[in-house]
Structures are given as C-alpha cells and as structure tokens.
Scaffold this motif. Structure first.
Motif, PDB file in Angstrom:
ATOM      1  N   GLY A   8       0.809  -1.215   0.000  1.00  0.00           N
ATOM      2  CA  GLY A   8       0.000   0.000   0.000  1.00  0.00           C
ATOM      3  C   GLY A   8       0.842   1.265   0.000  1.00  0.00           C
ATOM      4  N   LEU A   9       1.920   1.265   0.777  1.00  0.00           N
ATOM      5  CA  LEU A   9       2.810   2.428   0.794  1.00  0.00           C
ATOM      6  C   LEU A   9       3.511   2.620  -0.548  1.00  0.00           C
ATOM      7  CD1 LEU A   9       4.414   2.193   4.342  1.00  0.00           C
ATOM      8  CD2 LEU A   9       2.814   3.911   3.502  1.00  0.00           C
ATOM      9  N   ILE A  11       2.378   1.709  -3.517  1.00  0.00           N
ATOM     10  CA  ILE A  11       1.393   2.180  -4.493  1.00  0.00           C
ATOM     11  C   ILE A  11       0.991   3.616  -4.196  1.00  0.00           C
ATOM     12  CG2 ILE A  11      -0.959   1.812  -5.334  1.00  0.00           C
ATOM     13  CD1 ILE A  11      -0.380  -1.189  -5.146  1.00  0.00           C
ATOM     14  N   ALA A  12       0.891   3.987  -2.930  1.00  0.00           N
ATOM     15  CA  ALA A  12       0.596   5.384  -2.585  1.00  0.00           C
ATOM     16  C   ALA A  12       1.721   6.313  -3.038  1.00  0.00           C
ATOM     17  CB  ALA A  12       0.360   5.514  -1.086  1.00  0.00           C
ATOM     18  N   GLY A  13       2.959   5.870  -2.843  1.00  0.00           N
ATOM     19  CA  GLY A  13       4.091   6.664  -3.329  1.00  0.00           C
ATOM     20  C   GLY A  13       4.091   6.783  -4.839  1.00  0.00           C
ATOM     21  N   VAL A  15       1.411   6.725  -6.812  1.00  0.00           N
ATOM     22  CA  VAL A  15       0.348   7.667  -7.198  1.00  0.00           C
ATOM     23  C   VAL A  15       0.800   9.100  -6.951  1.00  0.00           C
ATOM     24  CG1 VAL A  15      -1.980   8.436  -6.593  1.00  0.00           C
ATOM     25  CG2 VAL A  15      -1.519   6.010  -6.902  1.00  0.00           C
ATOM     26  N   TYR A  16       1.475   9.333  -5.838  1.00  0.00           N
ATOM     27  CA  TYR A  16       1.987  10.671  -5.558  1.00  0.00           C
ATOM     28  C   TYR A  16       2.965  11.121  -6.640  1.00  0.00           C
ATOM     29  CZ  TYR A  16       4.579  14.434  -3.337  1.00  0.00           C
ATOM     30  OH  TYR A  16       5.186  15.628  -3.083  1.00  0.00           O
ATOM     31  N   GLY A  29       7.709   6.710 -10.255  1.00  0.00           N
ATOM     32  CA  GLY A  29       6.388   6.251  -9.822  1.00  0.00           C
ATOM     33  C   GLY A  29       6.020   4.924 -10.456  1.00  0.00           C
ATOM     34  N   LEU A  33       5.232   1.504  -8.522  1.00  0.00           N
ATOM     35  CA  LEU A  33       3.992   0.785  -8.792  1.00  0.00           C
ATOM     36  C   LEU A  33       4.276  -0.671  -9.162  1.00  0.00           C
ATOM     37  CD1 LEU A  33       0.889   1.035  -9.165  1.00  0.00           C
ATOM     38  CD2 LEU A  33       1.370   1.433 -11.568  1.00  0.00           C
ATOM     39  N   GLY A  36       5.080  -2.541  -5.979  1.00  0.00           N
ATOM     40  CA  GLY A  36       3.869  -2.759  -5.173  1.00  0.00           C
ATOM     41  C   GLY A  36       2.989  -3.854  -5.745  1.00  0.00           C
TER      42      GLY A  36
END
Length: 142
Positions: A8-9, A11-13, A15-16, A29, A33, A36
């Motif tokens: 999750g971290l 994938i969140a990174g 997306v950011y 990114g 991804l 992740g």
C-alpha cells in the motif's frame, strides 16, 4: 499484514509521483507501482501459509503455488523493459519537455503564458531596430 502495508505504501508513493509533472518522477512512480504490484501478486500466492516452491517432500499442502511466482517474474521483466523505454523517451525528449512547473510569474522560459508568442508588456525588445519594423507599427498585433 506487513506485506499489505508495504504494498500500500509503495502504491501510494507511486500515485503521488504520478501526480507530479516531471518525466523522471513519473518513471520513478512506475517503478514503485511495479514493486507494489509484485508484492500483491506474491501475497496472492499465500506467502505466510506456504513453504518454499520446491520443498523436500513435495507435499501439495506445503509447497508454494508456482503461478504467482511466474506472474511476478514476468511482471519484473515487463516492468524493466518499460522502465528502460521510458528512460530513453525521457532522455530523447528532454529538449521538448514542457512538463516542468513554472518557477516564477513568467514561467520557466520567460514567457507570460500567452500562446500568441508576444512577450510580457514589461519586456523590452532584444533588438532596437525591431521597433522600426512595419509589424510593430500597429502594436505588434500583425
């Protein structure tokens, strides 16, 4: 649980970084991804309840499922190829990259944001002889 949090971290990174406009951040990114998604695929194989892929006794209840591992190996190869392709695009298209954020009120290239090609009102001409040209007689409007 820690595998899900890590995925999750990542994938969140990703997306950011995708939300940034610079090409290098988009590439980083994409790499995050890919990592992740690989963790999610490995978690789908039941990482906590299974043993190594080729155990000593080949008991089907103890041997890990090889399908998620094959998916991850394929995903690693594909992600590596796409990353190299994106890096080549970033290097080759560096001269045309207009995705940088403006650094000031006039932008990073000195223009005021107008698409008509005119300079801002406070900018003087680079060559004084431009003022004597017929195009400047009507205020530079063509």
């Amino acid at each position: 649980m820690s595998l899900a949090i890590t995925a999750g971290l990542l994938i969140a990174g990703a997306v950011y970084l995708f939300l940034r406009r610079e090409m290098l951040r988009v590439i980083l990114g994409f790499v995050l991804l890919g990592h992740g998604v690989n963790l999610i695929l490995m978690a789908a194989g039941g990482a906590s309840r299974r043993a190594e892929p080729l155990g000593t006794g080949l008991d089907p209840t103890r041997v890990a499922d090889p399908l998620p591992q094959a998916f991850v190996l394929t995903a690693i190869v594909i992600a590596f190829a796409i990353t190299i392709y994106l890096l080549v695009l970033a290097v080759a298209g560096n001269q045309d990259d207009d995705t940088l954020e403006p650094t000031g009120p006039t932008g990073h290239d000195g223009h005021d944001g107008n698409d008509d090609g005119r300079l801002p009102p406070d900018a003087g001409p680079a060559d004084p002889s431009v003022l004597d040209s017929p195009a400047m007689a009507d205020g530079g409007r063509g």
